[in-house]
Scaffold this motif. Structure first.
Motif, mmCIF file in Angstrom:
data_model
loop_
_atom_site.group_PDB
_atom_site.id
_atom_site.type_symbol
_atom_site.label_atom_id
_atom_site.label_comp_id
_atom_site.label_asym_id
_atom_site.label_seq_id
_atom_site.Cartn_x
_atom_site.Cartn_y
_atom_site.Cartn_z
ATOM 1 N N LEU A 136 1.368 -1.651 -0.659
ATOM 2 C CA LEU A 136 -0.234 0.100 0.044
ATOM 3 C C LEU A 136 0.578 1.351 0.487
ATOM 4 C CD1 LEU A 136 -3.573 0.159 2.282
ATOM 5 C CD2 LEU A 136 -2.967 0.308 -0.342
ATOM 6 N N VAL A 137 0.504 2.096 -1.155
ATOM 7 C CA VAL A 137 1.928 3.131 -1.141
ATOM 8 C C VAL A 137 0.581 4.851 -0.209
ATOM 9 C CG1 VAL A 137 2.538 4.857 -2.801
ATOM 10 C CG2 VAL A 137 3.139 2.588 -3.478
ATOM 11 N N ILE A 138 1.194 5.277 0.311
ATOM 12 C CA ILE A 138 0.746 5.971 0.297
ATOM 13 C C ILE A 138 0.959 7.375 0.445
ATOM 14 C CG2 ILE A 138 -0.305 7.102 2.938
ATOM 15 C CD1 ILE A 138 -1.700 4.251 2.516
ATOM 16 N N GLY A 139 0.380 8.469 -0.655
ATOM 17 C CA GLY A 139 0.446 9.544 -0.457
ATOM 18 C C GLY A 139 -0.237 10.540 -0.220
ATOM 19 N N GLU A 140 0.194 11.399 0.081
ATOM 20 C CA GLU A 140 -0.497 12.959 0.785
ATOM 21 C C GLU A 140 -0.016 13.965 -0.353
ATOM 22 O OE1 GLU A 140 2.032 14.468 3.992
ATOM 23 O OE2 GLU A 140 0.253 16.272 4.181
ATOM 24 N N ILE A 141 -1.656 14.531 -1.101
ATOM 25 C CA ILE A 141 -1.187 15.257 -1.769
ATOM 26 C C ILE A 141 -0.916 16.948 -1.258
ATOM 27 C CG2 ILE A 141 -3.281 16.086 -3.651
ATOM 28 C CD1 ILE A 141 -4.873 13.825 -2.354
ATOM 29 N N VAL A 142 -0.405 16.682 -3.139
ATOM 30 C CA VAL A 142 0.627 18.506 -2.453
ATOM 31 C C VAL A 142 0.368 19.303 -4.010
ATOM 32 C CG1 VAL A 142 2.465 17.892 -0.625
ATOM 33 C CG2 VAL A 142 3.124 17.350 -3.267
ATOM 34 N N GLY A 143 -0.296 18.739 -4.604
ATOM 35 C CA GLY A 143 -0.710 19.567 -5.775
ATOM 36 C C GLY A 143 -1.846 18.851 -6.404
ATOM 37 N N ALA A 144 -2.517 19.716 -6.967
ATOM 38 C CA ALA A 144 -3.820 19.058 -8.498
ATOM 39 C C ALA A 144 -3.892 20.024 -9.533
ATOM 40 C CB ALA A 144 -5.094 19.081 -7.869
ATOM 41 N N GLY A 145 -4.212 19.573 -10.523
ATOM 42 C CA GLY A 145 -4.624 20.396 -11.526
ATOM 43 C C GLY A 145 -5.554 19.756 -12.253
ATOM 44 N N ILE A 146 -7.030 20.706 -12.909
ATOM 45 C CA ILE A 146 -7.604 20.174 -13.275
ATOM 46 C C ILE A 146 -7.358 21.248 -15.271
ATOM 47 C CG2 ILE A 146 -10.505 20.421 -14.731
ATOM 48 C CD1 ILE A 146 -10.335 19.883 -11.517
ATOM 49 N N MET A 147 -6.989 20.221 -15.992
ATOM 50 C CA MET A 147 -6.855 21.028 -17.661
ATOM 51 C C MET A 147 -8.191 20.388 -18.422
ATOM 52 S SD MET A 147 -4.810 19.144 -15.839
ATOM 53 C CE MET A 147 -4.153 17.919 -16.385
ATOM 54 N N LYS A 148 -9.002 19.695 -18.232
ATOM 55 C CA LYS A 148 -10.512 20.108 -18.980
ATOM 56 C C LYS A 148 -11.547 20.121 -18.466
ATOM 57 C CE LYS A 148 -8.267 16.909 -22.446
ATOM 58 N NZ LYS A 148 -8.630 15.901 -23.068
ATOM 59 N N SER A 149 -12.360 20.482 -17.786
ATOM 60 C CA SER A 149 -13.822 20.052 -17.223
ATOM 61 C C SER A 149 -14.959 18.532 -17.323
ATOM 62 C CB SER A 149 -14.590 21.735 -17.001
ATOM 63 O OG SER A 149 -15.072 21.673 -18.672
ATOM 64 N N GLY A 150 -15.425 18.451 -16.287
ATOM 65 C CA GLY A 150 -16.281 18.109 -16.579
ATOM 66 C C GLY A 150 -16.191 17.251 -15.100
ATOM 67 N N GLU A 151 -18.113 16.688 -15.174
ATOM 68 C CA GLU A 151 -18.011 15.815 -13.734
ATOM 69 C C GLU A 151 -17.257 14.468 -13.404
ATOM 70 O OE1 GLU A 151 -20.129 17.899 -11.997
ATOM 71 O OE2 GLU A 151 -19.869 19.551 -13.069
ATOM 72 N N ALA A 152 -17.814 13.638 -12.588
ATOM 73 C CA ALA A 152 -17.028 12.905 -12.179
ATOM 74 C C ALA A 152 -17.940 11.213 -12.438
ATOM 75 C CB ALA A 152 -17.507 12.123 -10.401
ATOM 76 N N GLN A 153 -18.883 11.716 -13.751
ATOM 77 C CA GLN A 153 -19.475 10.796 -14.055
ATOM 78 C C GLN A 153 -18.894 10.660 -15.335
ATOM 79 O OE1 GLN A 153 -21.476 12.911 -12.548
ATOM 80 N NE2 GLN A 153 -22.890 13.966 -14.138
ATOM 81 N N ASP A 154 -18.608 11.107 -15.723
ATOM 82 C CA ASP A 154 -17.611 11.800 -17.288
ATOM 83 C C ASP A 154 -16.458 11.600 -17.478
ATOM 84 O OD1 ASP A 154 -19.329 13.644 -18.193
ATOM 85 O OD2 ASP A 154 -18.339 15.790 -17.557
ATOM 86 N N ILE A 155 -15.574 11.346 -16.152
ATOM 87 C CA ILE A 155 -14.025 10.007 -15.977
ATOM 88 C C ILE A 155 -14.253 8.660 -16.322
ATOM 89 C CG2 ILE A 155 -12.378 10.112 -13.977
ATOM 90 C CD1 ILE A 155 -12.830 12.742 -15.426
#
Ligand SMILES: Cc1cc2nc3c(=O)[nH]c(=O)nc-3n(C[C@H](O)[C@H](O)[C@H](O)COP(=O)(O)O)c2cc1C
Length: 163
Positions: free
Chosen positions: A132-151
């Motif tokens: 199990l790799v545990i990652g602490e989120i330190v950044g994020a980006g959204i390049m294309k808009s959409g909802e969770a159901q589009d992913i």
């Protein structure tokens, strides 16, 4: 249905489908994965169940960073080149289009809809074939808009990785 109800039930769990990228100095890698989840609000942590034998495992162990690349369903072709291991496809990254994330320098695959970049704070041996790799989120980006159901999800491709 198979003769194994545990396998069948496990395969009913609907997973997302992501490209996990990692960096160790000037070595970059990308692999596909579905065993990924947020596991804490504060701090914001994610967990990835990662094959002990994967090339990515070595890269994360040394480089201590990873990113989760999310794709729109309509862009499913973009993630497929990363489904083979680095050992079977040594040119996997040479043939890939990507930029580097600002905080951790992990590859952000061109055409991805969004990313989360993480510092790896632990790799837990859960006495199985994955760690199990545990990652602490330190950044994020959204390049294309959409909802969770589009992913993109695993059922969208008709693939499975469970059982
Ligand atoms: C549909 C699918 C889902 C997968 N999900 C995972 C996963 O959640 N965790 C994992 O460690 N490997 C998963 N894999 C396997 C890795 O993608 C595979 O071991 C890959 O070759 C590792 O690449 P690398 O050796 O370049 O790191 C999955 C493979 C497929 C095809």
């Amino acid at each position: 249905m198979s003769e194994d109800p545990i396998k069948d039930a496990l395969n009913l769990m609907p997973y997302g489908f992501y490209c996990i990228t990692s960096t160790d100095g000037d070595d970059f890698n990308a692999m596909v994965a579905n065993w990924v989840s947020q596991v804490s609000f504060d701090p914001r942590l994610v967990a990835l169940a990662l094959q002990k034998k994967s090339y990515t495992h070595t890269v994360i162990q040394k480089g201590k960073v990873l990113a989760i690349n999310l794709f729109l369903k309509k862009d499913s072709e973009l993630i497929k080149p990363f489904s083979k291991s680095r050992n079977k496809n040594p040119a996997k990254m040479e043939n890939a289009d990507y930029t580097l994330s600002p905080e951790t320098s992990c590859p952000i695959i061109t055409g991805a809809a969004a990313y989360l970049e993480c510092k790896c704070i632990d790799i837990v041996d859960i006495q199985g074939d994955h760690d199990l790799v545990i990652g602490e989120i330190v950044g994020a980006g959204i390049m294309k808009s959409g909802e969770a159901q589009d992913i993109l999800t695993l059922p969208d491709l008709g693939w499975n990785y469970a059982g």
